[in-house]
Scaffold this active site. Structure first.
Site, PDB file in Angstrom:
ATOM      1  N   CYS A 150       0.953  -0.905  -0.027  1.00  0.00           N
ATOM      2  CA  CYS A 150       0.015   0.268  -0.196  1.00  0.00           C
ATOM      3  C   CYS A 150       0.534   1.319   0.008  1.00  0.00           C
ATOM      4  O   CYS A 150       0.390   1.740  -1.171  1.00  0.00           O
ATOM      5  CB  CYS A 150      -1.184   0.107   1.127  1.00  0.00           C
ATOM      6  SG  CYS A 150      -0.449  -0.378   2.931  1.00  0.00           S
TER       7      CYS A 150
HETATM    8  N1  LIG Z   1      -4.066  -4.199   5.334  1.00  0.00           N
HETATM    9  C1  LIG Z   1      -3.554  -3.284   3.926  1.00  0.00           C
HETATM   10  O1  LIG Z   1      -3.725  -2.190   3.769  1.00  0.00           O
HETATM   11  C2  LIG Z   1      -2.973  -4.207   2.951  1.00  0.00           C
HETATM   12  C3  LIG Z   1      -2.312  -3.479   2.060  1.00  0.00           C
HETATM   13  C4  LIG Z   1      -1.439  -3.904   0.935  1.00  0.00           C
HETATM   14  C5  LIG Z   1      -1.788  -5.984   1.221  1.00  0.00           C
HETATM   15  N2  LIG Z   1      -1.533  -6.138   2.068  1.00  0.00           N
HETATM   16  C6  LIG Z   1      -1.875  -7.291   2.161  1.00  0.00           C
HETATM   17  O2  LIG Z   1      -2.497  -8.640   2.633  1.00  0.00           O
HETATM   18  C7  LIG Z   1      -1.401  -9.837   2.843  1.00  0.00           C
HETATM   19  C8  LIG Z   1      -3.558  -9.897   3.679  1.00  0.00           C
HETATM   20  O3  LIG Z   1      -3.166  -8.549   4.879  1.00  0.00           O
HETATM   21  P1  LIG Z   1      -4.136  -8.236   5.998  1.00  0.00           P
HETATM   22  O4  LIG Z   1      -3.811  -7.129   5.893  1.00  0.00           O
HETATM   23  O5  LIG Z   1      -5.815  -8.879   5.114  1.00  0.00           O
HETATM   24  O6  LIG Z   1      -4.288  -9.293   7.667  1.00  0.00           O
HETATM   25  P2  LIG Z   1      -5.281  -9.950   8.298  1.00  0.00           P
HETATM   26  O7  LIG Z   1      -6.238  -8.918   8.268  1.00  0.00           O
HETATM   27  O8  LIG Z   1      -4.102 -10.284   9.294  1.00  0.00           O
HETATM   28  O9  LIG Z   1      -5.722 -10.930   7.444  1.00  0.00           O
HETATM   29  C9  LIG Z   1      -4.337 -11.786   7.561  1.00  0.00           C
HETATM   30  C10 LIG Z   1      -5.633 -13.320   6.615  1.00  0.00           C
HETATM   31  O10 LIG Z   1      -4.772 -14.506   5.858  1.00  0.00           O
HETATM   32  C11 LIG Z   1      -4.793 -15.459   7.106  1.00  0.00           C
HETATM   33  N3  LIG Z   1      -3.939 -16.592   7.596  1.00  0.00           N
HETATM   34  C12 LIG Z   1      -3.009 -15.969   8.414  1.00  0.00           C
HETATM   35  N4  LIG Z   1      -2.225 -17.426   8.300  1.00  0.00           N
HETATM   36  C13 LIG Z   1      -2.306 -17.949   7.954  1.00  0.00           C
HETATM   37  C14 LIG Z   1      -1.613 -19.382   7.107  1.00  0.00           C
HETATM   38  N5  LIG Z   1      -0.540 -19.286   7.468  1.00  0.00           N
HETATM   39  N6  LIG Z   1      -2.159 -19.839   5.645  1.00  0.00           N
HETATM   40  C15 LIG Z   1      -2.800 -19.716   5.614  1.00  0.00           C
HETATM   41  N7  LIG Z   1      -3.253 -17.740   5.432  1.00  0.00           N
HETATM   42  C16 LIG Z   1      -3.410 -17.469   6.878  1.00  0.00           C
HETATM   43  C17 LIG Z   1      -5.871 -14.907   8.044  1.00  0.00           C
HETATM   44  O11 LIG Z   1      -6.797 -16.257   9.094  1.00  0.00           O
HETATM   45  P3  LIG Z   1      -7.814 -16.692   9.824  1.00  0.00           P
HETATM   46  O12 LIG Z   1      -8.327 -15.173   9.926  1.00  0.00           O
HETATM   47  O13 LIG Z   1      -8.568 -17.866  10.049  1.00  0.00           O
HETATM   48  O14 LIG Z   1      -6.453 -16.387  11.306  1.00  0.00           O
HETATM   49  C18 LIG Z   1      -6.821 -14.003   7.595  1.00  0.00           C
HETATM   50  O15 LIG Z   1      -7.863 -14.292   6.274  1.00  0.00           O
HETATM   51  C19 LIG Z   1      -0.684  -9.694   3.649  1.00  0.00           C
HETATM   52  O16 LIG Z   1       0.807 -10.035   3.794  1.00  0.00           O
HETATM   53  C20 LIG Z   1      -0.365  -7.488   3.301  1.00  0.00           C
HETATM   54  O17 LIG Z   1       0.521  -7.525   3.978  1.00  0.00           O
HETATM   55  C21 LIG Z   1      -2.181  -5.817   3.287  1.00  0.00           C
END
Ligand SMILES: NC(=O)c1ccc[n+]([C@@H]2O[C@H](COP(=O)([O-])OP(=O)(O)OC[C@H]3O[C@@H](n4cnc5c(N)ncnc54)[C@H](OP(=O)(O)O)[C@@H]3O)[C@@H](O)[C@H]2O)c1
Length: 347
Positions: A150
């Site tokens: 982001c």
């Molecule tokens: N948030 C942002 O603004 C943003 C922006 C750009 C990129 N990203 C990227 O997008 C990705 C997800 O971010 P997020 O913000 O959505 O994180 P998040 O809210 O913490 O969600 C993480 C997700 O991954 C699942 N998960 C966790 N560990 C796992 C594993 N070992 N195997 C399979 N699934 C797993 C979790 O499932 P459970 O709920 O079942 O634990 C949850 O669905 C990251 O790589 C982040 O850097 C995020």
């Protein structure tokens, strides 16, 4: 209809991909998967996704995901590469995590650690390059795409036109950016509690250690055609969504401020999602919320010979979920803008 599966559907990025996929005319939602929350209803995690509320989250396995035409991986970094490797080559796989973004194994080792996965085509279609092309040219028909981080989306689009035009010094770039708390994901952490964040701001990852630093440098180096170094400081802002990046670079020789502004306006004149605002208007995060847009403004500070560019995005939309679907559109040879909102929800 093309089916799209979302891994990490209980998280913030996965939830945003689903919100946008529900409004996309060419996509229908396939498998939705999670990790610790597998077996629970999607509606427990994202009550806003009413049409999918009764879907039950499945385990995140290649076998379950491979049943869809498109797979979006919205997982913590390190988790997506092994799953992607096991998916059939014809499936379009779009990774919102960092695993396939960095081309330099040394940068991966220094900022992330662990095994460096092969880099994929980088999903920032609007990124101007030194040779006059745009990044979108390598995304058409791609079967693997690494969605940008982001902060790198905001900072790279803010400064790339100046580098592509050869106007900026490669070793004097400063980016200070504020992000809403959803940028940290959904994990429970004391510093993300409303009591800690509301009414307060603080920097983090200070001193060139934030993981997005090498990604911003990679993008600006592609734009400049020469290595660029960046001083990057993120800050945590008391809002759920949004990034405001203030990016400055030193121009190689004194320029006319109006001419400088024109470089940015012309670079993005044909870009449907990147808006250089009318002179005198400065970006507000609220105007980009829920939209796949970047709002930019450019000013020249002749006293310090620096260009100052402020860029606002929604970290969950253009910063990840919207960018993911924009890349899916390109990969599937659909119109790049199909199904993607350009109007924010301000105020
Ligand atoms: N948030 C942002 O603004 C943003 C922006 C750009 C990129 N990203 C990227 O997008 C990705 C997800 O971010 P997020 O913000 O959505 O994180 P998040 O809210 O913490 O969600 C993480 C997700 O991954 C699942 N998960 C966790 N560990 C796992 C594993 N070992 N195997 C399979 N699934 C797993 C979790 O499932 P459970 O709920 O079942 O634990 C949850 O669905 C990251 O790589 C982040 O850097 C995020």
């Amino acid at each position: 209809m093309t089916t799209i599966a979302v891994a990490g559907a209980s998280g913030y990025a996965g939830g945003e991909v689903l919100r946008l996929a529900l409004a996309h005319p060419a996509l229908t939602v396939g498998a939705v998967t999670a990790s610790s929350n597998a077996g629970t209803r999607l509606g427990e995690h994202h009550p806003n996704l009413v049409p999918l509320g009764d879907r039950v989250l499945e385990e995140t396995t290649p076998e379950i995901l491979a049943g869809s035409d498109v797979v979006v991986l919205a997982l913590p970094h390190g988790a997506s590469a092994p799953i992607a490797e096991a998916l059939p080559p014809e499936v379009v796989v779009v990774d919102c995590g960092a695993d396939h973004r960095l081309t330099d194994p040394a940068a991966w080792a220094a900022f992330y650690g662990g095994e460096h996965a092969a880099p994929w085509p980088y999903g920032l279609p609007e990124l101007p390059q030194a040779d006059g092309s745009r990044q979108r040219e390598i995304l058409a028909g791609a079967r693997r795409v690494a969605v940008p981080g982001c902060y790198p989306t905001a900072a790279s689009l803010a400064l790339a036109p100046g580098f592509a035009a050869g106007l900026l010094e490669p070793d004097d770039v400063v980016v200070v950016a504020a992000s809403g708390t959803s940028g940290a994901g959904r994990k429970v952490a004391p510093h993300l509690l409303a009591t800690e964040v509301a009414g307060s701001m603080t920097p983090y990852g200070v001193g060139g250690v934030h993981r997005h630093t090498p990604e911003i440098e990679q993008n600006l180096s592609v734009a400049a055609g020469t290595p660029v170094t960046v001083s990057f400081t993120p800050t945590l802002a008391p809002m759920p969504r949004g990034i405001l990046a203030t990016c400055t670079g030193r121009v190689v020789s004194d320029v006319d401020g109006e001419e400088l502004r024109k470089v940015w306006a012309e670079a993005y004149a044909d870009e449907p999602f990147v808006h250089v605002l009318p002179e005198g208007s400065w970006p507000r995060t609220a105007d980009t919320l829920g939209a796949n847009t970047v709002h930019l403004q450019v000013a020249y500070d002749p006293r310090t010979r620096r260009v100052v560019v402020a860029a606002a995005i929604d970290n969950l939309t253009k910063g990840t979920g919207g960018a993911a679907l924009q890349c899916v559109n390109l990969a599937l040879d659909l119109p790049e803008t199909l199904g993607l909102p350009v109007v924010g929800v301000a105020p």
